[in-house]
Write a protein that holds these residues in place. Sequence first.
Motif, PDB file in Angstrom:
ATOM      1  N   ILE A 112       0.747  -1.492  -0.104  1.00 56.70           N
ATOM      2  CA  ILE A 112       0.294  -0.022  -0.136  1.00 56.70           C
ATOM      3  C   ILE A 112       1.353   1.248  -0.112  1.00 56.70           C
ATOM      4  CG2 ILE A 112      -1.618   1.561   1.626  1.00 56.70           C
ATOM      5  CD1 ILE A 112      -2.949  -1.150   2.249  1.00 56.70           C
ATOM      6  N   ILE A 113       2.119   1.337   0.748  1.00 58.63           N
ATOM      7  CA  ILE A 113       3.022   2.645   0.785  1.00 58.63           C
ATOM      8  C   ILE A 113       3.544   2.833  -0.558  1.00 58.63           C
ATOM      9  CG2 ILE A 113       5.224   3.142   2.332  1.00 58.63           C
ATOM     10  CD1 ILE A 113       3.874   1.985   4.658  1.00 58.63           C
ATOM     11  N   GLN A 114       4.007   1.270  -0.853  1.00 61.34           N
ATOM     12  CA  GLN A 114       5.024   1.641  -2.707  1.00 61.34           C
ATOM     13  C   GLN A 114       3.616   1.957  -3.452  1.00 61.34           C
ATOM     14  OE1 GLN A 114       6.658  -2.488  -3.130  1.00 61.34           O
ATOM     15  NE2 GLN A 114       8.144  -2.705  -1.221  1.00 61.34           N
ATOM     16  N   THR A 115       2.266   1.813  -3.585  1.00 64.74           N
ATOM     17  CA  THR A 115       1.675   1.789  -4.337  1.00 64.74           C
ATOM     18  C   THR A 115       1.398   3.631  -4.173  1.00 64.74           C
ATOM     19  OG1 THR A 115       0.441   0.372  -4.507  1.00 64.74           O
ATOM     20  CG2 THR A 115      -1.271   1.587  -5.117  1.00 64.74           C
ATOM     21  N   LEU A 116       1.619   4.011  -3.331  1.00 68.14           N
ATOM     22  CA  LEU A 116       0.591   5.572  -2.809  1.00 68.14           C
ATOM     23  C   LEU A 116       1.834   6.165  -2.710  1.00 68.14           C
ATOM     24  CD1 LEU A 116      -0.795   5.183   0.994  1.00 68.14           C
ATOM     25  CD2 LEU A 116      -2.090   5.709  -0.861  1.00 68.14           C
ATOM     26  N   ASP A 117       2.961   5.997  -2.926  1.00 71.43           N
ATOM     27  CA  ASP A 117       4.788   6.539  -3.186  1.00 71.43           C
ATOM     28  C   ASP A 117       4.016   7.157  -4.895  1.00 71.43           C
ATOM     29  OD1 ASP A 117       5.286   6.991  -1.034  1.00 71.43           O
ATOM     30  OD2 ASP A 117       7.047   4.903  -0.954  1.00 71.43           O
ATOM     31  N   LEU A 118       4.243   5.521  -6.040  1.00 71.90           N
ATOM     32  CA  LEU A 118       3.777   5.864  -7.115  1.00 71.90           C
ATOM     33  C   LEU A 118       3.350   7.008  -7.288  1.00 71.90           C
ATOM     34  CD1 LEU A 118       5.386   2.091  -8.239  1.00 71.90           C
ATOM     35  CD2 LEU A 118       6.227   3.640  -8.375  1.00 71.90           C
ATOM     36  N   ILE A 119       1.840   6.468  -6.903  1.00 71.42           N
ATOM     37  CA  ILE A 119       0.652   7.557  -7.730  1.00 71.42           C
ATOM     38  C   ILE A 119       1.244   9.245  -7.079  1.00 71.42           C
ATOM     39  CG2 ILE A 119      -1.432   8.526  -6.345  1.00 71.42           C
ATOM     40  CD1 ILE A 119      -2.279   5.351  -5.563  1.00 71.42           C
ATOM     41  N   GLN A 120       1.848   9.382  -6.357  1.00 74.11           N
ATOM     42  CA  GLN A 120       2.224  10.866  -6.052  1.00 74.11           C
ATOM     43  C   GLN A 120       2.949  11.502  -6.548  1.00 74.11           C
ATOM     44  OE1 GLN A 120       4.394  10.539  -1.974  1.00 74.11           O
ATOM     45  NE2 GLN A 120       2.917   9.485  -0.985  1.00 74.11           N
ATOM     46  N   GLY A 121       4.041  10.280  -7.094  1.00 75.90           N
ATOM     47  CA  GLY A 121       5.041  10.775  -8.561  1.00 75.90           C
ATOM     48  C   GLY A 121       4.243  11.057 -10.120  1.00 75.90           C
ATOM     49  N   ILE A 122       3.097   9.828  -9.825  1.00 79.60           N
ATOM     50  CA  ILE A 122       2.519  10.567 -11.527  1.00 79.60           C
ATOM     51  C   ILE A 122       1.638  10.989 -11.100  1.00 79.60           C
ATOM     52  CG2 ILE A 122       0.483   8.843 -11.043  1.00 79.60           C
ATOM     53  CD1 ILE A 122       2.270   8.594 -13.944  1.00 79.60           C
ATOM     54  N   LEU A 123       1.280  11.804  -9.859  1.00 78.99           N
ATOM     55  CA  LEU A 123       0.476  13.079  -9.906  1.00 78.99           C
ATOM     56  C   LEU A 123       1.207  14.116 -10.868  1.00 78.99           C
ATOM     57  CD1 LEU A 123      -2.068  12.532  -6.979  1.00 78.99           C
ATOM     58  CD2 LEU A 123      -2.589  11.874  -9.707  1.00 78.99           C
ATOM     59  N   PRO A 152       0.644   4.387  10.897  1.00 81.53           N
ATOM     60  CA  PRO A 152       0.971   6.007  10.760  1.00 81.53           C
ATOM     61  C   PRO A 152       2.235   5.509   9.743  1.00 81.53           C
ATOM     62  CG  PRO A 152       2.546   5.107  13.094  1.00 81.53           C
ATOM     63  CD  PRO A 152       1.486   3.793  12.507  1.00 81.53           C
ATOM     64  N   ALA A 153       3.103   4.752   9.453  1.00 79.43           N
ATOM     65  CA  ALA A 153       3.326   5.024   7.383  1.00 79.43           C
ATOM     66  C   ALA A 153       2.805   4.643   6.802  1.00 79.43           C
ATOM     67  CB  ALA A 153       4.302   3.536   7.777  1.00 79.43           C
ATOM     68  N   ILE A 154       1.612   4.804   6.551  1.00 75.03           N
ATOM     69  CA  ILE A 154       0.484   4.652   5.714  1.00 75.03           C
ATOM     70  C   ILE A 154      -0.274   5.749   5.438  1.00 75.03           C
ATOM     71  CG2 ILE A 154      -2.070   3.312   5.379  1.00 75.03           C
ATOM     72  CD1 ILE A 154      -1.026   0.829   5.069  1.00 75.03           C
ATOM     73  N   GLN A 155      -0.745   6.401   6.915  1.00 73.33           N
ATOM     74  CA  GLN A 155      -1.205   8.060   6.692  1.00 73.33           C
ATOM     75  C   GLN A 155      -0.209   8.491   6.955  1.00 73.33           C
ATOM     76  OE1 GLN A 155      -1.553   7.075  11.300  1.00 73.33           O
ATOM     77  NE2 GLN A 155      -3.981   6.484  11.155  1.00 73.33           N
ATOM     78  N   SER A 156       0.865   8.422   6.841  1.00 70.78           N
ATOM     79  CA  SER A 156       1.798   9.601   6.352  1.00 70.78           C
ATOM     80  C   SER A 156       1.555   9.688   5.051  1.00 70.78           C
ATOM     81  CB  SER A 156       3.234   9.534   7.394  1.00 70.78           C
ATOM     82  OG  SER A 156       3.229   9.706   8.998  1.00 70.78           O
ATOM     83  N   ALA A 157       1.976   8.620   4.608  1.00 64.86           N
ATOM     84  CA  ALA A 157       1.949   8.365   2.913  1.00 64.86           C
ATOM     85  C   ALA A 157       0.781   9.146   2.572  1.00 64.86           C
ATOM     86  CB  ALA A 157       2.250   6.789   2.781  1.00 64.86           C
ATOM     87  N   THR A 158      -0.439   8.654   2.806  1.00 66.18           N
ATOM     88  CA  THR A 158      -1.790   9.086   3.091  1.00 66.18           C
ATOM     89  C   THR A 158      -1.963  10.226   2.508  1.00 66.18           C
ATOM     90  OG1 THR A 158      -2.442   7.264   3.031  1.00 66.18           O
ATOM     91  CG2 THR A 158      -3.686   9.028   2.657  1.00 66.18           C
ATOM     92  N   ILE A 159      -1.496  10.819   3.638  1.00 64.78           N
ATOM     93  CA  ILE A 159      -1.552  12.829   3.778  1.00 64.78           C
ATOM     94  C   ILE A 159      -0.885  13.196   2.111  1.00 64.78           C
ATOM     95  CG2 ILE A 159      -0.836  15.061   5.698  1.00 64.78           C
ATOM     96  CD1 ILE A 159      -1.290  12.464   8.179  1.00 64.78           C
ATOM     97  N   ILE A 160       0.758  12.777   2.576  1.00 64.64           N
ATOM     98  CA  ILE A 160       0.806  13.325   1.031  1.00 64.64           C
ATOM     99  C   ILE A 160       0.277  13.151  -0.472  1.00 64.64           C
ATOM    100  CG2 ILE A 160       3.374  13.503  -0.094  1.00 64.64           C
ATOM    101  CD1 ILE A 160       4.832  12.244   2.344  1.00 64.64           C
ATOM    102  N   THR A 161      -0.144  12.096  -0.631  1.00 65.55           N
ATOM    103  CA  THR A 161      -0.506  11.700  -1.892  1.00 65.55           C
ATOM    104  C   THR A 161      -2.061  13.000  -1.558  1.00 65.55           C
ATOM    105  OG1 THR A 161      -0.360   9.209  -1.160  1.00 65.55           O
ATOM    106  CG2 THR A 161      -1.717  10.142  -3.035  1.00 65.55           C
TER     107      THR A 161
END
Length: 296
Positions: A112-123, A152-161
């Motif tokens: 999930i965290i890796q997916t969120l990181d990539l979503i951030q990049g593509i957006l 917390p790691a998922i929550q943090s990545a989600t906020i950035i996304t």
Amino acid sequence: MEALLSLSFDNLSSYDQAKIRKGLRQVEGLLAQICLSSSNSPKTAAEKRRSVIDPGKEPPPRKALNELSGDPAFREFFKLQDGFEWNVAMRLVNCLDRLLGKTNDGQNDLLIIQTLDLIQGILLLHPPSRSLFSRELYMNHLLDLLEPVNCPAIQSATIITLVCALIDTPQNTRTFENLDGLLTITCLFKSRETSREVKLKLVEFLYFYLMPETPSIPTANSTVSVPAMLQRSPSKLAGAFNNRTDNGAGRKRADSESDATRTTEEKQNLLARYLNNVNDLVEDLKESTPFGGVLS
């Protein structure tokens, strides 16, 4: 490039964790090849298919924005993202949807965290793909990931996304508000169970949210001298996705047709329904000018 995208999409559409991980790695490798400076030495086909990021070596320097816009590979990639078939953001959010349906465990959380990181990049690389998050189904995915049950790691990545999804897109912000996003954010902030790191990111998000909005930039045709990316023109995706019906259950029905902007004062009043010290946030925002002093 289409062959690599097709291969990664096949893996991302799987329910097998190993295949999903491989698909995410393939997308990461493609984005890395576009965004990082490569050496002049020729690469084999196998090397091109793998990520250019080697954990044992220092990554190559990032390309400057002006270099990126003039890169033929990036221009080809950007053009492909304007179509439904090869849009990476769409595949990633669908992958996220499947991951949310799986049992919570350490390996699934990492995916999930890796997916969120990539979503951030593509957006950030393809701003028109942000139109996906005007749909309440996908916005709800992000809000679900902010629930206390997630680490917390998922929550943090989600906020950035979430920030990446709202930048320069008032329509998405209205969807976020209509789905009780402010209630979700403030409840997480007030909770004693929320980690300090997540709370700091939530404060940063609130500063970002309170910034004045600018209307979505109207469509502009790309020219040879000014690439489409630099013109920030909306994509065909916006119309294609907004016209599709959404069968997902949401917190509230989002008025996704509204693209009206709101001032800091208007958003301050909305946030004050859930948080007591909003005036202090606004004053601090004016004094510290973290985003270039636009409120000064």
